[in-house]
Structures are given as structure tokens and as C-alpha cells.
Design an enzyme around this catalytic site. Structure first.
Site, PDB file in Angstrom:
ATOM      1  N   HIS A 207       0.810  -1.406   0.000  1.00 24.47           N
ATOM      2  CA  HIS A 207       0.003  -0.154  -0.040  1.00 24.47           C
ATOM      3  C   HIS A 207       0.841   1.230  -0.064  1.00 24.47           C
ATOM      4  CE1 HIS A 207      -2.365   3.383   1.854  1.00 24.47           C
ATOM      5  NE2 HIS A 207      -3.316   2.705   1.016  1.00 24.47           N
ATOM      6  N   HIS A 269       1.344   8.627  -7.435  1.00 28.63           N
ATOM      7  CA  HIS A 269       1.272   9.949  -7.005  1.00 28.63           C
ATOM      8  C   HIS A 269       3.054  10.658  -7.103  1.00 28.63           C
ATOM      9  CE1 HIS A 269      -2.700   9.496  -6.118  1.00 28.63           C
ATOM     10  NE2 HIS A 269      -2.706   8.697  -5.205  1.00 28.63           N
ATOM     11  N   ASP A 320      -8.070   6.823  -9.747  1.00 31.14           N
ATOM     12  CA  ASP A 320      -7.834   6.760  -8.319  1.00 31.14           C
ATOM     13  C   ASP A 320      -9.366   6.886  -7.761  1.00 31.14           C
ATOM     14  OD1 ASP A 320      -7.112   7.222  -5.913  1.00 31.14           O
ATOM     15  OD2 ASP A 320      -5.646   8.781  -6.047  1.00 31.14           O
TER      16      ASP A 320
END
Length: 452
Positions: A207, A269, A320
């Protein structure tokens, strides 16, 4: 069985070509003939372009789009939005997951995306217990991809900690958490769930560095092998500060120093990097996974695109949080963010006379495909995934051929999309998914049940 699609014009790797006939066999592009007339049984299209990969999605968040725009106490940020998202997660069951994902996936196809990288971390039951089949929630996503026709790269997420230094998870994260042993079982079950889905891919997603300890990251990298590896990184200033406090290094620097990051990696990102980190990421061969609409919606900041592209970095786009699903708009926001930050125009175009829209489209397509273990472009052997643009749209009036993609990106957006084919099967006509009415009705009923 072979059939063909004939386009008045198609965007091939060498540029726009008129009167293109694409043969499709077994879901793949076979022979491409140029400058030929249509045959009687051919499907017809206007202007064909390749379908775009969507390299980063949390499908279930489509259900909270528009629900986080009322200001709370004090300053709102990503972190306050995250707490609201956690509260919604508590209500989701597999049936709701499939209904919400099907809506998001149908809209992705309508918006020009033909493959999604689903960064899937909602694994467990509401009380945190593992389902009897650990891939129960993942199977709902697979079912949504199957009913909509969207290609799926499933990225099951390993999540074990609430912060750097292996801090224990918070109560709101109970549905995400696994051990390495339970994740191995989950990963295997996800592979089984994907087995009947055409051209599906399975990857691994640690993650973030705050949720995965160093030894766990090493184990996950080994588990993935050459498959796609995706990780959230340096999205927020607070994350960078916490990384410095924990290790003395910023997140991207730490990752590049402690993992063998290469071309099968996608750093999602990567917003807050120093110039040195930016150059190192570009030279690593990894793909930067950028989600401009969500990053703007959450107030994340702007990726240092000009420096990254100047160093030869690869990138792609994702939807996203799915607050707005539009392939062209993601590309437009990517360029516009740089224009605002640098007070310049045509930032992504690398030289005089180059189309900015075409550069955006090709770079995002190539990078996104690499990140998802797929191919991009209208070429023999590739999946027959393509999008037709309606040449009658006002954005294209008297527009030179070389500026067609610019008109689509900067003027028309998804409204210019007429049809979408996936593996040679037409899933969208006149801008609407063929199953939209049924999917939208089930989605509306699901939200009426969940939202209180």
C-alpha cells in the site's frame, strides 16, 4: 471467428491514416490494411484511437464522489477526507462492491479507458475477519469487469500498519489488514478468481511505506516477481515528514535505496519529490502513476512533470477516487497543472511543432500499459481495444488532422467519444455503455441502501 472494423481514419503508430480496416481474431488485432474500402459485413467507425489504460483506481470510491465537498471544522485535507472514506467502507458488502464497481467500470469505458489497474485493499468483512474465501471482495471486482467488458489488472493490496515504524493498524483499517501468510493466500485466491477473465493480469500492491514494514516489502517484491508492483508514495507532505522522522530519508529516496525498483513498478502520485528524487525515479525505469483529477480534488499538490519528463521518465494516468471519470480530462489536468505552476504553455510537448495533446496521449498510453502488464496502440497482436471519435463534434470543425487529439483533450473531452471496442467487441455506442441502464439502476438502489 474473424470480423473487421473499418475506420474512416485511424491513429496508428506512424500517425493518422485514412480508410483503415482492422481484422479482429480471438480478441486480438490481426491484419491492418490501409487505404482500402470497407467490406459489406464490416463494422464502421469514424476516427479510431487506441483505448487508454487507467493505471490506478479504487472502484468503490465512486460511491462517495461529490460527498466530501462540504467544509468541516478547521481545514479540510486528504486526512479528513480519508476518515470520511473509512466510515463509508464499514457498510460495503460484496454485492455493493460489484454494483459500485460496475458503474465505475462502465463509465471508464464510456470515458475512453479500456483497462483498469484496480488497487484493491478492501479485503475483509466489516468486523475485520477474513472471509471464508479471502478473495470474496476481489471476486466482486472481477464480476464487475466481466459484466462491463473492461480489462482488469488486479492489484491486491498488502496493508499491515498505520504508520512508519510498523505502528499497529487503526480500528478503521480492519478491513484492509493482512499478515504475509494471509496475504499469500489472498493473492493465490485472486489468481483463481481472475482465471476465467480474458487477458486479466495479477500484480501486487504494497500500500505505502507507512503501511508496509521493510521486511514485508522485500517479501512482497519476491512474491510479485516480474508482475506489476504498485505502491502509493509521497502523496502528502505529512507522509514525507513522517518518513524523514522514521528513517532520515524522504519516501522516494528510501524506496529507491532499499528495493530493486524497475520497469514493472508503478509509483503512484510521487507528488512531493526533490530534484534528485525526480531524476532518480526517471532513471529507474518505473512508471509514475498520476491521477490529476483526484490529486486536485484532494489538494495533494503537483507532480514535478517538467523535470521528470526532461529526465526521460515514464508516466501514466489513473482515475483513483473516481470523482470524475474522463480519460481526456485526466490528460488535460496533467498539462494544465504544469501550466499553472510554471506559467508556461505546451509543457509536455518536447519540441517545436509537436502536438501537446498527441504527446500527452501517447506518453500516458505507453506508460500506463507498461504499468499494467499490457500493450498500447493499434498494432497486430495487441488486444483489439479502441475508441471512436465523432468527427461531427464541434471541437473538430475544420480542425487539421495533426490537431485532432489536441481538440479531443483540450476542447471536447469524453463528449467526443462515440464508440468503444474491447477485444473487438463493441461495448459503447453513441457514448453509452450497452448495459448502462441496468448497471445504473442497480447502482442507484445500492446507494439508497448504503447511504444513511
Amino acid at each position: 471467428m474473424t470480423h473487421a472494423v473499418h475506420a474512416a481514419s485511424a491513429l496508428l503508430p506512424r500517425g493518422w491514416v485514412d480508410n483503415v480496416r482492422i481484422e479482429v481474431e480471438g480478441g486480438l488485432i490481426g491484419r491492418i490494411a490501409c487505404g482500402v474500402a470497407a467490406e459489406p459485413d464490416d463494422e464502421r467507425a469514424d476516427w479510431l484511437i487506441p483505448g487508454m489504460p487507467n493505471l490506478h483506481s479504487h472502484a468503490f470510491q465512486r460511491a462517495i464522489a461529490g460527498r466530501g465537498e462540504m467544509r468541516g471544522r478547521g481545514e479540510d485535507s486528504f486526512w479528513s477526507w480519508r476518515q470520511a472514506m473509512y466510515r463509508f467502507v464499514e457498510r460495503l458488502d460484496p454485492e455493493a462492491m460489484q454494483a459500485i464497481a460496475a458503474m465505475a467500470y462502465a463509465e471508464m469505458l464510456e470515458g475512453g479507458f479500456t483497462r483498469v489497474g484496480e488497487f484493491h485493499y478492501l479485503h475483509n468483512a466489516p468486523d475485520g475477519a477474513c472471509y471464508a474465501d479471502p478473495a470474496t471482495m476481489a471476486a466482486a471486482l472481477v464480476a464487475a469487469a466481466d459484466e462491463t467488458g473492461l480489462a482488469l489488472t488486479l492489484l491486491p493490496v498488502f496493508y499491515a500498519h498505520s504508520g512508519f515504524g510498523a505502528q499497529p493498524p487503526q480500528a478503521g483499517q480492519a478491513r484492509f489488514v493482512n499478515t504475509l501468510d494471509s496475504f499469500a493466500r489472498l493473492h493465490e485466491a485472486c489468481g483463481a478468481a481472475l482465471s476465467a477473465l480474458p487477458d486479466a493480469q495479477l500484480g501486487v500492491a504494497p500500500h505505502s511505506l507507512r503501511a508496509v514494514a521493510p521486511d514485508e516489502l522485500a517479501a512482497l517484491t519476491a512474491l510479485a516477481g516480474e508482475a506489476p508492483i504498485h505502491i502509493h508514495i509521497a502523496e502528502q507532505v505529512g507522509e514525507v515528514e513522517d518518513s524523514l522522522a522514521w528513517s532520515g530519508q524522504r519516501p522516494v529516496d528510501w524506496l529507491l535505496d532499499h528495493a530493486e525498483v524497475g520497469s514493472n513498478w508503478c509509483l503512484v502520485h510521487a507528488t512531493h519529490m526533490t530534484p534528485d528524487e525526480t531524476a532518480r525515479l526517471a532513471s529507474s525505469g518505473a512508471v509514475a502513476g498520476l491521477c490529476p483529477i483526484t490529486e486536485a480534488n484532494l489538494g495533494d499538490g503537483l507532480f514535478p512533470a517538467s523535470a521528470y519528463l526532461g529526465a526521460g521518465g515514464a508516466w501514466g494516468v489513473g482515475s483513483d477516487s473516481n470523482v470524475r471519470i474522463d480519460m481526456f480530462e485526466e490528460l488535460r489536468w496533467f498539462e494544465y497543472g504544469q501550466r499553472l505552476a510554471l506559467r508556461k504553455r505546451n509543457v509536455v510537448a518536447s519540441g517545436e511543432g509537436q502536438s501537446t495533446g498527441a504527446a500527452l496521449f501517447d506518453q500516458a498510453g505507453q506508460g500506463g500499459a507498461r504499468a499494467l502488464g499490457a500493450s498500447f496502440g493499434l498494432a497486430p497482436g495487441h488486444s483489439a481495444d479502441f475508441v471512436s471519435l465523432d468527427s461531427r463534434h464541434g471541437a473538430f470543425a475544420a480542425m487539421p488532422e495533426a490537431l485532432r487529439v489536441d481538440a479531443a483533450v483540450f476542447v471536447a473531452g469524453r463528449e467526443a467519444i462515440d464508440g468503444v471496442w474491447r477485444r473487438g467487441r463493441k461495448m459503447v455506442s453513441e457514448g453509452r455503455h450497452h448495459a448502462r441502464a441496468e448497471i445504473a439502476a442497480r447502482y442507484a438502489a445500492t446507494l439508497a441502501r448504503l447511504v444513511v
